[in-house]
Design a protein around this motif. Structure first.
Motif, PDB file in Angstrom:
ATOM      1  N   PHE A 109      26.287 -81.075   0.692  1.00 54.36           N
ATOM      2  CA  PHE A 109      25.993 -82.594   0.435  1.00 54.36           C
ATOM      3  C   PHE A 109      26.011 -83.584   0.296  1.00 54.36           C
ATOM      4  N   GLU A 110      27.120 -83.398  -1.208  1.00 55.96           N
ATOM      5  CA  GLU A 110      28.063 -84.764  -1.297  1.00 55.96           C
ATOM      6  C   GLU A 110      28.718 -85.696  -0.506  1.00 55.96           C
ATOM      7  N   ARG A 111      29.471 -84.381   0.536  1.00 54.81           N
ATOM      8  CA  ARG A 111      30.157 -84.927   1.453  1.00 54.81           C
ATOM      9  C   ARG A 111      29.575 -85.756   2.469  1.00 54.81           C
ATOM     10  N   TYR A 112      28.751 -85.185   2.315  1.00 58.32           N
ATOM     11  CA  TYR A 112      27.651 -85.586   3.854  1.00 58.32           C
ATOM     12  C   TYR A 112      27.001 -86.787   3.945  1.00 58.32           C
ATOM     13  N   ASP A 117      21.636 -93.655   1.806  1.00 59.51           N
ATOM     14  CA  ASP A 117      21.034 -92.004   2.410  1.00 59.51           C
ATOM     15  C   ASP A 117      20.146 -92.034   1.258  1.00 59.51           C
ATOM     16  N   LEU A 118      18.762 -91.175   1.581  1.00 55.39           N
ATOM     17  CA  LEU A 118      18.002 -90.312   1.277  1.00 55.39           C
ATOM     18  C   LEU A 118      18.345 -89.139   1.340  1.00 55.39           C
ATOM     19  N   ARG A 152      16.676 -87.486  -8.238  1.00 53.57           N
ATOM     20  CA  ARG A 152      18.327 -87.846  -8.900  1.00 53.57           C
ATOM     21  C   ARG A 152      19.527 -88.305  -8.123  1.00 53.57           C
ATOM     22  N   ALA A 153      20.610 -89.249  -8.711  1.00 52.66           N
ATOM     23  CA  ALA A 153      21.641 -89.379  -7.835  1.00 52.66           C
ATOM     24  C   ALA A 153      22.072 -88.585  -7.509  1.00 52.66           C
ATOM     25  N   LEU A 154      23.413 -89.186  -6.297  1.00 50.30           N
ATOM     26  CA  LEU A 154      24.255 -87.331  -6.060  1.00 50.30           C
ATOM     27  C   LEU A 154      25.140 -88.133  -5.037  1.00 50.30           C
ATOM     28  N   GLY A 155      25.930 -88.055  -5.779  1.00 50.02           N
ATOM     29  CA  GLY A 155      27.130 -88.335  -5.227  1.00 50.02           C
ATOM     30  C   GLY A 155      27.115 -90.388  -5.001  1.00 50.02           C
ATOM     31  N   LYS A 156      27.018 -90.724  -3.439  1.00 49.17           N
ATOM     32  CA  LYS A 156      26.716 -91.869  -3.314  1.00 49.17           C
ATOM     33  C   LYS A 156      25.282 -92.518  -2.641  1.00 49.17           C
ATOM     34  N   ALA A 157      24.751 -91.203  -3.161  1.00 49.94           N
ATOM     35  CA  ALA A 157      23.476 -91.733  -2.621  1.00 49.94           C
ATOM     36  C   ALA A 157      22.169 -91.015  -3.832  1.00 49.94           C
ATOM     37  N   ALA A 158      21.510 -90.300  -2.843  1.00 52.01           N
ATOM     38  CA  ALA A 158      20.412 -90.051  -3.528  1.00 52.01           C
ATOM     39  C   ALA A 158      19.394 -88.904  -3.155  1.00 52.01           C
TER      40      ALA A 158
END
Length: 228
Positions: A109-112, A117-118, A152-158
Protein backbone atom coordinates in the motif's frame (compact mmCIF):
# COMPACT_ATOMS: atom_id res chain seq x y z
CA UNK A 1 -35.06 1.95 4.72
CA UNK A 2 -33.50 -0.79 2.62
CA UNK A 3 -30.20 -2.39 3.57
CA UNK A 4 -28.55 -0.81 0.53
CA UNK A 5 -29.70 2.69 1.52
CA UNK A 6 -28.70 2.15 5.16
CA UNK A 7 -25.15 1.08 4.27
CA UNK A 8 -24.74 3.85 1.69
CA UNK A 9 -25.71 6.46 4.25
CA UNK A 10 -23.34 5.00 6.87
CA UNK A 11 -20.39 5.10 4.45
CA UNK A 12 -20.93 8.10 2.18
CA UNK A 13 -21.73 10.53 4.98
CA UNK A 14 -21.63 14.29 4.55
CA UNK A 15 -18.73 14.35 7.01
CA UNK A 16 -16.78 11.86 4.89
CA UNK A 17 -17.41 13.75 1.64
CA UNK A 18 -16.46 17.04 3.31
CA UNK A 19 -13.27 15.40 4.60
CA UNK A 20 -12.31 14.51 1.03
CA UNK A 21 -12.65 18.15 0.01
CA UNK A 22 -10.98 19.59 3.11
CA UNK A 23 -7.95 17.30 2.79
CA UNK A 24 -7.69 18.01 -0.94
CA UNK A 25 -7.87 14.33 -1.82
CA UNK A 26 -6.97 13.69 -5.45
CA UNK A 27 -7.60 9.95 -5.76
CA UNK A 28 -9.43 7.23 -3.83
CA UNK A 29 -7.75 3.82 -3.59
CA UNK A 30 -9.71 0.80 -2.34
CA UNK A 31 -7.86 -2.05 -0.63
CA UNK A 32 -9.44 -4.97 -2.48
CA UNK A 33 -9.07 -8.51 -1.14
CA UNK A 34 -11.96 -9.99 -3.09
CA UNK A 35 -13.89 -10.81 0.10
CA UNK A 36 -17.42 -9.55 0.69
CA UNK A 37 -16.30 -6.58 2.82
CA UNK A 38 -13.99 -5.01 0.24
CA UNK A 39 -16.32 -5.88 -2.66
CA UNK A 40 -19.16 -4.01 -0.93
CA UNK A 41 -16.84 -1.06 -0.25
CA UNK A 42 -15.79 -0.97 -3.90
CA UNK A 43 -19.42 -1.07 -5.00
CA UNK A 44 -20.29 1.87 -2.74
CA UNK A 45 -17.26 3.93 -3.68
CA UNK A 46 -18.05 3.41 -7.38
CA UNK A 47 -20.93 5.87 -6.83
CA UNK A 48 -18.50 8.72 -6.06
CA UNK A 49 -18.01 10.70 -9.25
CA UNK A 50 -15.87 13.56 -7.95
CA UNK A 51 -12.57 11.65 -7.71
CA UNK A 52 -10.57 9.14 -9.75
CA UNK A 53 -10.77 5.68 -8.19
CA UNK A 54 -8.42 2.70 -8.28
CA UNK A 55 -7.93 -0.46 -6.24
CA UNK A 56 -5.00 -2.45 -4.86
CA UNK A 57 -4.99 -6.23 -4.47
CA UNK A 58 -2.17 -7.97 -2.58
CA UNK A 59 -1.67 -11.65 -3.39
CA UNK A 60 -0.15 -13.29 -0.31
CA UNK A 61 -0.14 -16.80 -1.85
CA UNK A 62 -1.35 -18.24 1.46
CA UNK A 63 -3.89 -20.70 0.03
CA UNK A 64 -4.46 -22.53 -3.29
CA UNK A 65 -7.17 -20.08 -4.42
CA UNK A 66 -4.93 -17.00 -4.14
CA UNK A 67 -4.38 -16.64 -7.88
CA UNK A 68 -8.12 -17.06 -8.50
CA UNK A 69 -8.74 -14.17 -6.09
CA UNK A 70 -6.35 -12.01 -8.08
CA UNK A 71 -8.16 -12.83 -11.33
CA UNK A 72 -11.49 -12.08 -9.66
CA UNK A 73 -10.25 -8.65 -8.54
CA UNK A 74 -8.98 -7.87 -12.01
CA UNK A 75 -12.42 -8.78 -13.38
CA UNK A 76 -14.01 -6.37 -10.86
CA UNK A 77 -11.78 -3.64 -12.24
CA UNK A 78 -13.16 -4.31 -15.71
CA UNK A 79 -16.73 -4.33 -14.37
CA UNK A 80 -16.40 -0.96 -12.62
CA UNK A 81 -13.85 0.43 -15.09
CA UNK A 82 -11.22 1.02 -12.39
CA UNK A 83 -7.52 0.32 -12.46
CA UNK A 84 -6.71 -2.64 -10.18
CA UNK A 85 -3.06 -2.87 -9.20
CA UNK A 86 -2.12 -6.43 -8.22
CA UNK A 87 1.08 -7.25 -6.38
CA UNK A 88 2.39 -10.64 -5.24
CA UNK A 89 4.32 -10.82 -1.97
CA UNK A 90 6.22 -13.42 -0.02
CA UNK A 91 5.11 -13.75 3.60
CA UNK A 92 7.75 -14.77 6.10
CA UNK A 93 6.99 -17.88 8.13
CA UNK A 94 8.82 -16.40 11.12
CA UNK A 95 6.57 -15.28 13.96
CA UNK A 96 2.86 -14.61 13.53
CA UNK A 97 1.61 -15.33 10.02
CA UNK A 98 -1.17 -12.77 10.53
CA UNK A 99 1.31 -10.06 11.49
CA UNK A 100 3.73 -10.86 8.66
CA UNK A 101 0.93 -10.85 6.08
CA UNK A 102 -0.32 -7.52 7.36
CA UNK A 103 3.18 -6.05 7.25
CA UNK A 104 3.67 -7.22 3.65
CA UNK A 105 0.27 -5.83 2.65
CA UNK A 106 0.84 -2.40 4.14
CA UNK A 107 4.28 -2.21 2.53
CA UNK A 108 2.58 -2.65 -0.85
CA UNK A 109 0.00 0.00 0.00
CA UNK A 110 2.65 2.48 1.06
CA UNK A 111 4.71 1.97 -2.09
CA UNK A 112 1.67 2.34 -4.34
CA UNK A 113 0.19 5.45 -2.76
CA UNK A 114 1.25 8.95 -3.72
CA UNK A 115 0.59 12.34 -2.19
CA UNK A 116 -3.09 13.21 -2.39
CA UNK A 117 -4.26 9.58 -2.27
CA UNK A 118 -6.68 8.25 0.33
CA UNK A 119 -6.60 4.49 0.88
CA UNK A 120 -10.01 3.11 1.87
CA UNK A 121 -10.06 -0.13 3.86
CA UNK A 122 -13.13 -2.28 4.52
CA UNK A 123 -12.68 -2.98 8.24
CA UNK A 124 -16.10 -2.98 9.91
CA UNK A 125 -17.63 -2.90 13.40
CA UNK A 126 -17.04 -6.60 14.11
CA UNK A 127 -13.39 -6.23 13.08
CA UNK A 128 -13.08 -3.31 15.47
CA UNK A 129 -14.44 -5.27 18.44
CA UNK A 130 -12.18 -8.22 17.61
CA UNK A 131 -9.20 -5.85 17.42
CA UNK A 132 -9.93 -4.44 20.88
CA UNK A 133 -10.13 -7.93 22.40
CA UNK A 134 -7.05 -9.11 20.50
CA UNK A 135 -4.97 -6.21 21.82
CA UNK A 136 -6.20 -6.71 25.37
CA UNK A 137 -5.45 -10.44 25.30
CA UNK A 138 -2.00 -9.84 23.83
CA UNK A 139 -1.10 -7.34 26.55
CA UNK A 140 -1.80 -4.11 24.68
CA UNK A 141 -2.83 -0.82 26.25
CA UNK A 142 -5.67 -1.20 28.72
CA UNK A 143 -6.25 2.41 29.76
CA UNK A 144 -9.63 2.77 28.14
CA UNK A 145 -10.46 1.12 24.84
CA UNK A 146 -8.22 1.31 21.83
CA UNK A 147 -9.15 -0.04 18.42
CA UNK A 148 -8.21 0.72 14.84
CA UNK A 149 -8.14 4.46 14.05
CA UNK A 150 -10.70 5.60 11.50
CA UNK A 151 -8.04 7.73 9.77
CA UNK A 152 -4.26 7.91 9.93
CA UNK A 153 -1.27 8.81 7.80
CA UNK A 154 0.31 6.16 5.60
CA UNK A 155 3.54 7.13 3.89
CA UNK A 156 2.92 10.13 1.63
CA UNK A 157 -0.84 9.55 1.77
CA UNK A 158 -3.49 8.57 4.32
CA UNK A 159 -5.90 5.74 5.00
CA UNK A 160 -9.50 5.81 6.09
CA UNK A 161 -11.88 3.10 7.32
CA UNK A 162 -15.39 4.29 6.42
CA UNK A 163 -17.18 1.06 7.44
CA UNK A 164 -16.30 0.93 11.15
CA UNK A 165 -19.89 1.76 12.05
CA UNK A 166 -21.35 -1.12 10.02
CA UNK A 167 -21.67 -4.73 11.14
CA UNK A 168 -20.61 -7.80 9.19
CA UNK A 169 -24.28 -8.80 8.98
CA UNK A 170 -25.22 -5.45 7.39
CA UNK A 171 -22.46 -5.85 4.82
CA UNK A 172 -23.58 -9.34 3.87
CA UNK A 173 -27.22 -8.23 3.56
CA UNK A 174 -26.13 -5.37 1.30
CA UNK A 175 -24.15 -7.76 -0.90
CA UNK A 176 -27.13 -10.08 -1.25
CA UNK A 177 -29.52 -7.23 -2.07
CA UNK A 178 -27.13 -5.95 -4.73
CA UNK A 179 -26.54 -9.50 -6.01
CA UNK A 180 -22.78 -9.05 -5.73
CA UNK A 181 -20.23 -11.84 -6.13
CA UNK A 182 -17.21 -12.27 -3.86
CA UNK A 183 -14.56 -14.77 -2.80
CA UNK A 184 -14.83 -16.86 0.38
CA UNK A 185 -11.43 -17.09 2.06
CA UNK A 186 -10.98 -20.76 3.11
CA UNK A 187 -8.77 -19.69 6.03
CA UNK A 188 -11.53 -17.61 7.68
CA UNK A 189 -13.06 -20.67 9.29
CA UNK A 190 -9.79 -21.92 10.77
CA UNK A 191 -9.28 -21.01 14.42
CA UNK A 192 -5.49 -21.34 14.44
CA UNK A 193 -5.27 -17.61 13.67
CA UNK A 194 -5.84 -15.50 16.79
CA UNK A 195 -8.46 -13.21 15.29
CA UNK A 196 -10.42 -16.14 13.86
CA UNK A 197 -10.33 -17.81 17.27
CA UNK A 198 -11.78 -14.67 18.84
CA UNK A 199 -14.43 -14.43 16.11
CA UNK A 200 -15.60 -18.04 16.21
CA UNK A 201 -14.95 -19.17 19.80
CA UNK A 202 -14.99 -16.10 22.03
CA UNK A 203 -17.45 -13.61 20.52
CA UNK A 204 -20.40 -16.07 20.47
CA UNK A 205 -19.86 -16.79 24.18
CA UNK A 206 -19.69 -13.08 25.02
CA UNK A 207 -22.79 -12.33 22.94
CA UNK A 208 -24.68 -15.18 24.59
CA UNK A 209 -24.02 -13.77 28.05
CA UNK A 210 -23.85 -10.04 27.24
CA UNK A 211 -25.93 -9.37 24.09
CA UNK A 212 -25.14 -5.63 24.10
CA UNK A 213 -21.40 -6.04 24.66
CA UNK A 214 -20.48 -5.33 21.04
CA UNK A 215 -22.46 -2.11 20.95
CA UNK A 216 -21.09 -1.04 24.34
CA UNK A 217 -17.51 -1.53 23.15
CA UNK A 218 -18.15 0.45 19.99
CA UNK A 219 -19.81 3.23 21.96
CA UNK A 220 -16.70 3.40 24.13
CA UNK A 221 -14.65 3.87 20.98
CA UNK A 222 -16.95 6.60 19.72
CA UNK A 223 -18.23 4.26 16.97
CA UNK A 224 -21.75 3.51 18.17
CA UNK A 225 -24.13 1.72 15.81
CA UNK A 226 -27.63 2.80 14.89
CA UNK A 227 -30.02 0.31 16.46
CA UNK A 228 -32.42 -1.15 13.94
Amino acid sequence: MSEVDFVYEKVLTKTFMRHLEDQKIKRLVVGLSGGVDSVVLLDIVSEIREFPISAVHVNHHLHPQSDDYEKFCMALGEKYQFEVYCKSVEVSVQGSLEARAREARYNVFERYLVEGDLLLLAHHADDQVETVLFRLFRGGRVRGLEGMPATRALGKAALHRPMLGITRADIEKYARERKLSWCEDPTNGKVEADRNYIRHNIMPVIHGRFPRAKKALLAGLGRDLIAR
